[in-house]
Design a protein around this motif. Sequence first.
Motif, PDB file in Angstrom:
ATOM      1  N   GLU A 261     -10.885   2.901  -2.594  1.00 19.00           N
ATOM      2  CA  GLU A 261      -9.865   2.000  -2.040  1.00 19.00           C
ATOM      3  C   GLU A 261      -8.460   2.550  -2.272  1.00 19.00           C
ATOM      4  OE1 GLU A 261     -13.601  -0.076  -2.262  1.00 19.00           O
ATOM      5  OE2 GLU A 261     -12.488   1.015  -3.811  1.00 19.00           O
ATOM      6  N   ARG A 262      -8.211   3.115  -3.448  1.00 19.04           N
ATOM      7  CA  ARG A 262      -6.881   3.673  -3.714  1.00 19.04           C
ATOM      8  C   ARG A 262      -6.569   4.819  -2.756  1.00 19.04           C
ATOM      9  NH1 ARG A 262      -8.688   2.566  -9.018  1.00 19.04           N
ATOM     10  NH2 ARG A 262      -9.520   4.693  -9.276  1.00 19.04           N
ATOM     11  N   ALA A 263      -7.546   5.698  -2.537  1.00 14.25           N
ATOM     12  CA  ALA A 263      -7.329   6.830  -1.635  1.00 14.25           C
ATOM     13  C   ALA A 263      -7.161   6.362  -0.193  1.00 14.25           C
ATOM     14  CB  ALA A 263      -8.498   7.809  -1.752  1.00 14.25           C
ATOM     15  N   ARG A 264      -7.970   5.398   0.197  1.00 11.46           N
ATOM     16  CA  ARG A 264      -7.896   4.892   1.570  1.00 11.46           C
ATOM     17  C   ARG A 264      -6.536   4.244   1.838  1.00 11.46           C
ATOM     18  NH1 ARG A 264     -11.370   3.222   5.703  1.00 11.46           N
ATOM     19  NH2 ARG A 264     -10.618   1.432   6.893  1.00 11.46           N
ATOM     20  N   ASP A 265      -6.024   3.505   0.869  1.00 17.08           N
ATOM     21  CA  ASP A 265      -4.723   2.859   1.044  1.00 17.08           C
ATOM     22  C   ASP A 265      -3.621   3.894   1.254  1.00 17.08           C
ATOM     23  OD1 ASP A 265      -5.922   0.402   0.770  1.00 17.08           O
ATOM     24  OD2 ASP A 265      -5.265   0.071  -1.292  1.00 17.08           O
ATOM     25  N   LEU A 266      -3.670   4.992   0.483  1.00 14.81           N
ATOM     26  CA  LEU A 266      -2.643   6.027   0.626  1.00 14.81           C
ATOM     27  C   LEU A 266      -2.745   6.714   1.986  1.00 14.81           C
ATOM     28  CD1 LEU A 266      -0.368   7.822  -0.374  1.00 14.81           C
ATOM     29  CD2 LEU A 266      -2.084   9.283  -1.483  1.00 14.81           C
ATOM     30  N   VAL A 267      -3.960   7.049   2.403  1.00 19.77           N
ATOM     31  CA  VAL A 267      -4.135   7.694   3.705  1.00 19.77           C
ATOM     32  C   VAL A 267      -3.625   6.786   4.821  1.00 19.77           C
ATOM     33  CG1 VAL A 267      -5.872   8.447   5.390  1.00 19.77           C
ATOM     34  CG2 VAL A 267      -6.005   9.229   3.025  1.00 19.77           C
ATOM     35  N   GLN A 268      -3.926   5.495   4.740  1.00 17.22           N
ATOM     36  CA  GLN A 268      -3.468   4.575   5.777  1.00 17.22           C
ATOM     37  C   GLN A 268      -1.949   4.437   5.762  1.00 17.22           C
ATOM     38  OE1 GLN A 268      -5.376   3.305   8.251  1.00 17.22           O
ATOM     39  NE2 GLN A 268      -3.356   2.786   9.075  1.00 17.22           N
ATOM     40  N   ARG A 269      -1.369   4.398   4.573  1.00 22.14           N
ATOM     41  CA  ARG A 269       0.091   4.331   4.472  1.00 22.14           C
ATOM     42  C   ARG A 269       0.721   5.573   5.102  1.00 22.14           C
ATOM     43  NH1 ARG A 269       3.706   4.828  -0.993  1.00 22.14           N
ATOM     44  NH2 ARG A 269       5.689   4.136  -0.116  1.00 22.14           N
ATOM     45  N   ASN A 270       0.122   6.734   4.859  1.00 21.88           N
ATOM     46  CA  ASN A 270       0.651   7.972   5.441  1.00 21.88           C
ATOM     47  C   ASN A 270       0.458   8.004   6.952  1.00 21.88           C
ATOM     48  OD1 ASN A 270       1.500   8.877   2.963  1.00 21.88           O
ATOM     49  ND2 ASN A 270      -0.217  10.257   2.616  1.00 21.88           N
TER      50      ASN A 270
END
Length: 367
Positions: A261-270
């Motif tokens: 979830e942490r990685a997915r949130d960053l990718v989506q933010r980017n």
Amino acid sequence: MEVDALTDVDGGLNLTDGHARLDLSPQQAAVIARLPEMFAVATRRSFPSIETAAHRAFLDAIGQHSAPVGSGRILSCYSSTLSTDIVARALPAGATVAVLHPTFDNIADLFVTRGLKLVPLSEEALLRQEWPGAPVDAIVVTNPNNPTGLVTPEGHLRSLAEHAVRHGQTVIIDASFRGQVRDAQYDTYAVLDAAGADWIVIEDTGKLWPTHELKIGLLAYSERTRLPIERAFSESLLAASPVVLQLIEALAADWVDGGYERARDLVQRNRDAVREAIGSVGLRLADPESQISVARVALPVDGPDSSLLYKELLERGVHVLPCAPFHWADPESGLRFIRLSLARPHATVASAARTLADAYRELSAAA
């Protein structure tokens, strides 16, 4: 282009390769701090037990519960590229292979280098479940696909597997980005085995965690295959590192404990940052529903193409990838797309996206 980005002595922004080049999370940093312990364990614990535990942890973390863990039919390589080359060498010389198009260009490059004949399988044909027959000997699907993010639905994979059984073909799946996308984490091995297919699956850890090339490419194959995969493997390496395998096991545990979830949130933010920046100059994401850690920007036919934009961005200290090489059978069709990696710190992606927008605006005005 990726090597140029890595070796840029001026420290340009590198948004080329899909490897995770991020800051460690506190949880990941705690895992890395255990490396001395892992070295000690590697000297006193058997390699097979370390390898099996890593395979089980990683494959379970990405939904692959039917993978043949402990059977001897999962080989640990130090990269998925090496796994791909091993498969290319194991296939019969001169075999005809259908490869997804577009897709990551080194798949086609390695297969051609090993003397295989390639024919393209378009994403549209995949979605229509139009599978190639003779003289195709093997069908290669990247799932999720790089660079588009297309996920092959479970029913489509079942259709492909059943078709391959009827036509005596091998199904080859490159699942290097699977760990990033829940939709791609249905149990591929169960689907392939239920159809009675001859299959090869390549998994990868390098896209998930910022471990600076401390990664594993898993090469799994079916009980039915008669290809000399083990021989091709042993020609290339003895074994992967038992320390890296322990690292993968520990990071897989974090992946199921909030890491995903942490990685997915960053990718989506980017991805959102790229969408906002390019929108200011009338550009759009080519694959807005993609969930993998790369994004393609679509370029209008009446504006600068990706080769020109790539050169302009180099002048401004930003490394991205024009998409012609991904369209390995028709490079011209890739000139209207340029790819950015999202597996970077947010400030890096946002800055590069703004620079891309500025460069496109100025090139368009000068045309």
